[in-house]
Enzyme design. Sequence first.
Site, PDB file in Angstrom:
ATOM      1  CB  CYS A 622      -0.946  -0.011   1.189  1.00  0.00           C
ATOM      2  SG  CYS A 622      -0.122  -0.157   2.792  1.00  0.00           S
ATOM      3  CG  HIS A 895      -4.160   0.751   4.440  1.00  0.00           C
ATOM      4  ND1 HIS A 895      -3.494   0.000   3.495  1.00  0.00           N
ATOM      5  CD2 HIS A 895      -5.276   1.220   3.822  1.00  0.00           C
ATOM      6  CE1 HIS A 895      -4.191   0.008   2.373  1.00  0.00           C
ATOM      7  NE2 HIS A 895      -5.266   0.754   2.549  1.00  0.00           N
TER       8      HIS A 895
END
Length: 938
Positions: A622, A895
């Site tokens: 990510c 994230h």
Amino acid sequence: MMLDIKKTRGFHKIPQASKLQSTTKTSSVVATSASSQNEVPSPGGSAGSKVGATNPVRAANQRFFLVSSYKDPTFLKAECDLAHAHVTTSKVKTTLQPHRRSRAGEDSRNNNYNTSRAPTLINMRRPSLFNGNQQPTTTNSTTINNTTSRNTTSNTSNGVLKYSVRSTTATATSTSTRNYGKLKPLNNNQTTAGVAMMNGHTNNNNNNTRNSSNINNGGNNNMQRQQQQHDDISFIDSDDPPATGGPEAGISTTKTSICYFKPITPPLQLRHEQNQVQQQEEQPQPSSSKSASHRYPRPKSTIIASAHSNFAASFEKFSGGLYRQTNGETNIESKTSSNARRYGIDSLSIKASIEKFNNLSGQKRQNPGSGSGIGPGSATASGLGGGRLSVASRSNHGSQAGGSSSNLQQRYSSDLDNIRVAAGYSSSLTRAAYRTTATMNSVSTPVAVTSELGGPISGDGGETATAMGQPTSKVTVRGAHSNRQPIECDSVVLTNKASKDATTAATPTVATATATHTPATSSVSTVTVTAAAPNSASDSTLARSGTGSSSTARSVLPPMTPTSSRYWDRDSGTSRSSIGTSSALNSSSLKHNSDDGYKTASSSRDEKSEGLCGLRNIGNTCFMNSVIQCLSHTQELTRFLRSHHGSRSLSTKDQQILHEFAKLIQEMWTANVHTVTPMELKRAFSTKHRMYSDYNQQDAQEFLRFFLDSLHSALNSGVKGETLNIDDNLSDNKKADLTWEWYTRHENSLVRDLFVGQLKSTLKCTTCGNTSVTFDPFWDLSVPLPSSSRCKLEACLDLFIREEVLDGDEMPTCAKCKTRRKCTKSFTIQRFPKYLVIHLKRFSETRWSKLSNIVEFPTSDSELNMGSYGANSNSNVHYSLYAISNHMGSTAGGHYVALCKHPVSRKWHEFNDNIVSDALSENHLVSSSAYILFYERT
């Protein structure tokens, strides 16, 4: 004989093998015991056959696995909950047919209990040790049909558990008493070793009789299992057949047996056992001597699943609904007892899951307008009145709440949708949870707008959605946050902001799109979408009309991460409502004067949908996806890469990275491409930077620096070897110009032209007042955060240019004093880059924590004025925000997502890996997650 074990591993000293010698006791006739210390006597007494010497390595491992100090409760929890220990014993042949009973659904229960006392003991909660093993302290007596079994458990002072079992039958004249083996742990704290029946897990029946292994006997099924906690664990398997008893019947023998470990039975063996049960029911029951000779070979390698997971639902799919759990018992249709809960994941299931993933990935290459008909597993959502849309969504189960990235079985296999990895035990492909709430646990697919004639509109401006998977639900498309009011999905008038002097008004036009079904349907549907664009966007309305039948989109891959309902899956191959409703605008009004790379001569090309492409997460990537999305919306860089054509077989690794990045950008900015997998780019980048070869979490700002350096090196045409000679009597501005010219001759590339600025560093001696000025290039500005919980970006920039005192070990050498002196140091920006990258230092160097300060940064066009931070303070330098890299989580894990402004539509979108959100408001840009800010000079 002592066994040599590596002392560096911290193993306890292995005792002599004589500790496990066997003893034989008889009541009337003394049987002949085994002469060897490692031999196990047969239950038949003197006539029994001798098994032979036990493998010393196996015996050592048996003793090592009982060491309680190595029982770490977090070892391989997700993949291997525990290794099963079975007591290898032999059973005296009885004249009665053993009572059959299905114990497949009984978890953590003593299989010796029958109907008389089973309800009471099953529901009784047992205390557990620290590693989950049970420590029974009572003596129970249970009557089972014609057989009376009495189990006695006692604890000795040295932590050894003894099991004594005495069985008598109504017809047999002899009595057999067996004393189960002592399992002596190698510890010094007198801690009792774990015993049988681990709480909360499934017990596997070990019936050492002459019957086939797929038949459960009602005899004594005492087991012992240990939780393995070491990374070098290996299963101890034994293929030696059990010892057979002699013909003598009047001998009472007590023997000691040894524990060994055995992997869990996979589904393939279960299917084999089911077939054996069916064959045995159809054929006459063979004699016990024949059945004893058949032993199914155990697999040497299995993947162990936890009994606490939701794998039971998946197992029912494997077995075709044969085994169905009901209130702790297992209902088996017209079948005898079987070990139904002994299941796992076999290699064929994994292979099938990967093949299914490849097939689904291959479908994204299909034309979005040509899809198969609506199947039984798909659903079509119709538009509701008032501009609000209802979409069909795939339910995002709690199995995905643990995070984004799990393994392929969990992500893509429809047979394994209900797998739940235990909280906190994630694999190498697992990310931290992202915005997971009880009410925000589903992902919306693109909407399906129903026309007046009842058929959903399809085509380039089509709005047909197909929901794949299990249950579907209707949700309302919301704005930037799911708790806000739903957005009215009316047509949007896009204002061209390329020129400051005037704006281009959109003219009402008509867009016609044609969608063709697959040859299976042999039909063609023509749809006309008419969008009226009035002067005011707030008063705009949308008139839709359609003819023909509906067409469906291709299947939707499940998202990598749990996302809220405001996300629309780009994998569906359909357009977003804000894009579809504004598709009637003339292509000339969509052109951006400063970006010729986004222009097109074809009016049918939907420029506003280009670039709204997600990137699949291939395992904790990510951070890379977020940076690539921000660079993808850097207009001049993207325009260059879209026209760049190179060869894959290039000489340097940097050129290979550039080639793969150009291919990725070209695919991302291609019409009707909504999701791309950056596998080749990561592979090429990892070839040069080995730290990215694995799938661990990395820092996005660090990756950005390495990535831009590789792009610059691939395009660099500078000449090396020239030295810099500058006269100290020159002015600072002249020194800066000469230094910059020298630097550009050495480092000459487009990437340097776009991202590199010049920083002025002033060093002043506090003793003599001598001032030294240096000019250095910079790729980004890493600004510190103040101590306040909420601040402005200007406060961070003030801290960056603030004068700093260098004292102690940091004292530099003064050129005039010729010694180390206390000095002050300050920064100013001498030359501003075209694209300014500001890095907010949220990760403290002194504390292992993340700073969650809310930094209020300018979001409007030309709102950021950097003139006050320049070396020449009288200048005005304005920047406009166009991309943000956000980080949610902590230093332990988190994230990354990207917020980017589309260069054509000038709308903000959130790129969460392969999920692209609808247009966002600028009010939702400022948050405590902002990590890297991308500004464009205006």
